[in-house]
Design a protein around this motif. Structure first.
Motif, mmCIF file in Angstrom:
data_model
loop_
_atom_site.group_PDB
_atom_site.id
_atom_site.type_symbol
_atom_site.label_atom_id
_atom_site.label_comp_id
_atom_site.label_asym_id
_atom_site.label_seq_id
_atom_site.Cartn_x
_atom_site.Cartn_y
_atom_site.Cartn_z
ATOM 1 N N PRO A 176 34.758 22.547 36.827
ATOM 2 C CA PRO A 176 34.959 23.946 36.412
ATOM 3 C C PRO A 176 33.951 24.911 37.040
ATOM 4 C CG PRO A 176 35.197 22.478 34.540
ATOM 5 C CD PRO A 176 34.736 21.624 35.683
ATOM 6 N N ALA A 177 32.679 24.537 37.040
ATOM 7 C CA ALA A 177 31.673 25.456 37.581
ATOM 8 C C ALA A 177 31.870 25.662 39.083
ATOM 9 C CB ALA A 177 30.263 24.925 37.302
ATOM 10 N N GLU A 179 34.865 25.421 40.661
ATOM 11 C CA GLU A 179 36.064 26.256 40.812
ATOM 12 C C GLU A 179 35.754 27.713 40.450
ATOM 13 O OE1 GLU A 179 38.910 25.669 42.053
ATOM 14 O OE2 GLU A 179 39.180 23.491 42.059
ATOM 15 N N ALA A 180 34.808 27.893 39.542
ATOM 16 C CA ALA A 180 34.468 29.255 39.117
ATOM 17 C C ALA A 180 33.831 30.053 40.260
ATOM 18 C CB ALA A 180 33.533 29.218 37.914
ATOM 19 N N GLY A 182 35.032 30.358 43.232
ATOM 20 C CA GLY A 182 36.151 31.131 43.780
ATOM 21 C C GLY A 182 36.549 32.277 42.855
ATOM 22 N N ALA A 183 36.347 32.066 41.558
ATOM 23 C CA ALA A 183 36.672 33.116 40.590
ATOM 24 C C ALA A 183 35.688 34.282 40.694
ATOM 25 C CB ALA A 183 36.659 32.543 39.171
ATOM 26 N N LYS A 185 34.540 35.291 43.445
ATOM 27 C CA LYS A 185 35.031 36.040 44.603
ATOM 28 C C LYS A 185 36.205 36.942 44.224
ATOM 29 C CE LYS A 185 37.163 35.020 49.058
ATOM 30 N NZ LYS A 185 37.619 33.867 49.849
ATOM 31 N N THR A 186 37.134 36.433 43.397
ATOM 32 C CA THR A 186 38.351 37.201 43.154
ATOM 33 C C THR A 186 38.264 38.110 41.924
ATOM 34 O OG1 THR A 186 39.263 35.252 42.062
ATOM 35 C CG2 THR A 186 39.942 35.650 44.320
ATOM 36 N N ARG A 187 37.632 37.666 40.838
ATOM 37 C CA ARG A 187 37.661 38.477 39.619
ATOM 38 C C ARG A 187 36.499 38.082 38.714
ATOM 39 N NH1 ARG A 187 40.533 42.909 39.847
ATOM 40 N NH2 ARG A 187 42.445 41.820 40.422
ATOM 41 N N ARG A 190 36.392 38.774 34.833
ATOM 42 C CA ARG A 190 37.210 37.960 33.941
ATOM 43 C C ARG A 190 36.442 36.734 33.469
ATOM 44 N NH1 ARG A 190 42.757 37.922 32.182
ATOM 45 N NH2 ARG A 190 42.559 36.667 30.325
ATOM 46 N N LEU A 191 35.546 36.228 34.304
ATOM 47 C CA LEU A 191 34.716 35.089 33.890
ATOM 48 C C LEU A 191 33.889 35.471 32.673
ATOM 49 C CD1 LEU A 191 33.148 33.344 37.007
ATOM 50 C CD2 LEU A 191 34.816 32.424 35.426
ATOM 51 N N GLU A 192 33.326 36.675 32.699
ATOM 52 C CA GLU A 192 32.522 37.131 31.567
ATOM 53 C C GLU A 192 33.384 37.196 30.313
ATOM 54 O OE1 GLU A 192 29.179 37.947 31.609
ATOM 55 O OE2 GLU A 192 29.002 37.347 33.704
ATOM 56 N N ILE A 196 31.867 33.053 30.173
ATOM 57 C CA ILE A 196 31.074 32.325 31.172
ATOM 58 C C ILE A 196 30.176 33.303 31.916
ATOM 59 C CG2 ILE A 196 31.195 30.988 33.315
ATOM 60 C CD1 ILE A 196 32.125 29.508 30.833
ATOM 61 N N VAL A 201 26.746 30.637 37.126
ATOM 62 C CA VAL A 201 27.587 29.873 38.060
ATOM 63 C C VAL A 201 27.024 29.998 39.475
ATOM 64 C CG1 VAL A 201 29.864 29.782 39.162
ATOM 65 C CG2 VAL A 201 29.693 30.086 36.685
ATOM 66 N N ARG B 75 30.320 38.368 26.665
ATOM 67 C CA ARG B 75 30.264 36.912 26.620
ATOM 68 C C ARG B 75 30.008 36.387 25.213
ATOM 69 N NH1 ARG B 75 25.609 35.192 29.786
ATOM 70 N NH2 ARG B 75 25.861 37.055 31.029
ATOM 71 N N PHE B 92 42.481 35.139 38.617
ATOM 72 C CA PHE B 92 41.733 34.592 39.745
ATOM 73 C C PHE B 92 42.761 34.357 40.845
ATOM 74 C CE2 PHE B 92 39.318 32.835 35.971
ATOM 75 C CZ PHE B 92 38.439 33.898 35.942
ATOM 76 N N HIS B 95 43.392 31.128 42.874
ATOM 77 C CA HIS B 95 43.602 29.876 42.153
ATOM 78 C C HIS B 95 45.066 29.780 41.707
ATOM 79 C CE1 HIS B 95 39.174 29.894 41.720
ATOM 80 N NE2 HIS B 95 39.313 28.575 41.671
ATOM 81 N N PHE B 111 32.284 22.988 30.526
ATOM 82 C CA PHE B 111 32.299 23.825 31.731
ATOM 83 C C PHE B 111 31.242 23.393 32.730
ATOM 84 C CE2 PHE B 111 31.422 27.454 34.380
ATOM 85 C CZ PHE B 111 32.691 27.914 34.673
ATOM 86 N N TRP B 112 30.085 22.968 32.224
ATOM 87 C CA TRP B 112 28.958 22.705 33.126
ATOM 88 C C TRP B 112 28.850 21.240 33.528
ATOM 89 C CZ3 TRP B 112 27.397 27.026 35.146
ATOM 90 C CH2 TRP B 112 27.521 28.205 34.408
ATOM 91 N N LEU B 118 37.996 20.014 37.105
ATOM 92 C CA LEU B 118 38.574 21.068 36.265
ATOM 93 C C LEU B 118 39.896 20.594 35.677
ATOM 94 C CD1 LEU B 118 38.793 24.017 35.263
ATOM 95 C CD2 LEU B 118 39.894 24.553 37.429
#
Lengths: 311, 252
Positions: A176-177, A179-180, A182-183, A185-187, A190-192, A196, A201, B75, B92, B95, B111-112, B118
């Motif tokens: 997950p971390a 893949e995040a 790439g997230a 980079k794009t948005r 939305r992670l926040e 997250i 990350v 958060r 995203f 993805h 997550f970590w 994933l």
């Protein structure tokens, strides 16, 4: 299994080259050490962030070897130490630079690396300035090796480090971390809103990238047995980004493929056109960017699809 | 109503001279589905932004499950159980759909863990179940930037649902969705919310959607709540009809 096939082919090719052309053992060892640093750059590129200062960590690893060598004779211990030093420095700088994105991220990294470079150059009493420091050849696993045996041993160590790092990073990038990245980079926002910390990350990837660069720098120092401030200079940082784009960031083979091609082109171009080799490298990169934006691995990937090896 | 899940009191926020919130008092009961309606610029999205921590109110309090949350960062608020979806879908883009959802599932735990993928089998099936709830399963393997607007909207909501929130805030869930699909989508969505007993607040411009799917309606105008109550009563109110819906005369 299918994923391992290209790796096995690459390892086989490297061993073949190193066996057929003895002088290539040194070149390929350097290429693998560069590849380690570029692997770190590639991780950051996933998040859309370009560091123009990662030579700082290469130099940190290399100078860690040079400074520690008088106190220990074991090469693997030196590599471990160099990794730790670069990790620590990466965490320190990373806590600051991961607050920024894009051009600010790139330039702050550049700034830190130039501070590092000038310290290495000016603190003559400690670093011997531009003369650099000679590194006495250490033992590997307790064996004191000479000539071809040393070259093979160091090449094998570099190859093992590259394989291990590649496997670990590949697994991390699927987590997950990873893949995040790439997230980011794009948005990123939305992670926040997913709870997250995007900064955490990025910091995690940044520290790993510093470790990899430091390890690469240390292997390079053991291969050349000489370290100079030029290792931290901004053109070296730029070279790492250059190789990352050349190789492609689609998978973890890219950085190593890019580094090997880069070193081979450099060596041959420098021999054939001593005054124009940089221009040749420039043209090669230009061709890659224009014709294959996904780098050499992207090119190979397309080829494999066209030949029907992959769906 | 002391049993409110969300309780806003005297919320105020001005952007220069524009009062986006001018003493907003609102309570949301556990399990209810509340629609927020009102003209553009009335402060509906500002309210969502304050509840989710994106904007900090200049005055007033927001309590969630009895706990003060005004001014907490997004958060922290998410971790307390408030998720949101966006008017403009925030995906995203590089993805796949299933990865978008799985990242939100992972955000709750694991997550970590650096070497667990994933898309572990457990996470994959959980993500597929959520997508299936919204009839998005056929799109699971599509890249997010290849979807049409309606699908993006739903994926955005699926991502928020993957956080397993107690309260879900949705900013215009059906805008950009083809008119013919609106009710079908809302039927699915509301059914999924009720199944998971998620309390929901949604901003909406389509009065038919509001009338059919909301338990209660709150009418925003110039940073204040002008009316609230059951949809049939509120939507029949002549003042609301003139000022918000922009029609005069008898209810249809």
């Amino acid at each position: 299994m299918r994923r391992l096939l290209p790796v096995a082919a690459a390892v086989g090719l490297l061993l073949l080259l190193a066996g057929l052309q003895p002088w290539l053992r040194f070149v390929l060892t350097i290429a693998l050490s560069t590849g380690l640093a570029v692997l770190g750059i590639a991780m950051l590129l996933r998040a859309g962030q370009v560091s123009f200062g990662h030579a700082l960590y290469v130099a940190a690893g290399a100078y860690a070897v040079a400074f520690a060598r008088p106190h220990t004779g074991e090469g693997l211990l030196l590599l471990l130490l160099a990794g730790l030093v670069a990790t620590g420095l990466g965490l320190l700088v990373g806590l600051f630079v991961t607050r920024y994105r894009d051009i600010f991220f790139g330039m702050l990294n550049l700034a830190f690396s130039m501070v590092g470079w000038s310290l290495l150059e000016k603190l003559y009493g400690l670093t011997r300035g531009t003369d650099g420091i000679r590194v006495a050849r250490p033992t590997l696993l307790g064996f004191a090796l000479e000539g071809a045996a040393w070259e093979w041993a160091l090449f094998s160590a570099a190859l093992a480090a590259a394989l291990l790092a590649g496997a670990l990073v590949a697994s991390y990038l699927r987590s997950p971390a990873g893949e995040a990245l790439g997230a980011i980079k794009t948005r990123e926002t939305r992670l926040e809103f997913a709870g997250i910390s995007a900064r955490r990350v990025l910091l995690q990837a940044y520290v790993v990238s510093a470790t990899l660069a430091g390890l690469g720098g240390a292997i390079g120092a053991l291969a050349t047995l000489h370290v100079t401030p030029l290792l931290a200079y901004w053109t070296h940082s730029g070279e790492l980004v250059f190789v990352a784009i050349l190789g492609g960031t689609g998978n973890v083979l890219g950085p190593f493929l890019g580094a090997v091609v880069f070193e081979l082109v450099r060596v041959h171009a420098a021999a054939a056109f001593p005054d124009a080799w940089q221009m040749i490298l420039g043209l090669v990169l230009l061709a890659i960017v224009l014709a294959a934006a996904r780098g050499l691995v992207g090119l190979l990937d397309d080829l494999a699809v066209r030949l029907g090896w992959r769906g | 109503m002391s049993g409110a899940l969300l309780e806003a009191r005297g919320l105020a926020l001005a952007f220069g001279g524009v009062r986006a919130a001018d003493g907003v008092d609102l309570e949301v009961a556990p399990g209810e589905i509340l629609a927020i309606i009102g003209p553009n610029g009335a402060g509906k999205t500002t309210f969502l932004n304050m509840v989710t921590g994106y904007l900090r109110p200049q005055a007033g309090s927001i309590r969630f499950a009895g706990r003060e949350i005004a001014g907490l960062p997004p958060r922290r608020i998410v971790r307390l159980g408030i998720a949101r979806s966006f008017q403009i879908p925030q995906l995203f883009a590089e993805h796949r759909v299933i990865e978008n959802v799985a990242l939100h599932l992972a955000a709750r735990d694991g997550f970590w863990a650096p070497f667990r993928p994933l898309l572990s089998p457990a996470r994959r099936s959980e993500a597929l179940a959520i997508l299936d709830d919204l009839e998005l399963a056929p799109l699971a393997e599509a890249r997010a930037d290849t979807l049409d607007e309606g699908a993006r909207k739903l994926v955005d909501i699926a991502m928020a649902l993957a956080l397993r929130p107690r309260l879900l805030l949705m900013d215009e869930p059906t805008s950009g969705v083809a008119a013919s699909e609106k009710h079908a989508i809302m039927d699915r969505l509301v059914a999924a919310l009720r199944r998971a007993s998620v309390t929901a607040v949604f901003v909406e411009h389509d009065m038919e959607v509001v009338a059919r799917h909301a338990d209660r309606v709150a009418v925003w105008s110039q940073g204040r709540i002008r009316a609230e109550g059951p949809p049939e009563a509120v939507l029949a109110d002549p003042l609301v009809r003139r000022e918000v819906i922009g029609v005069e005369g008898a209810p249809c």
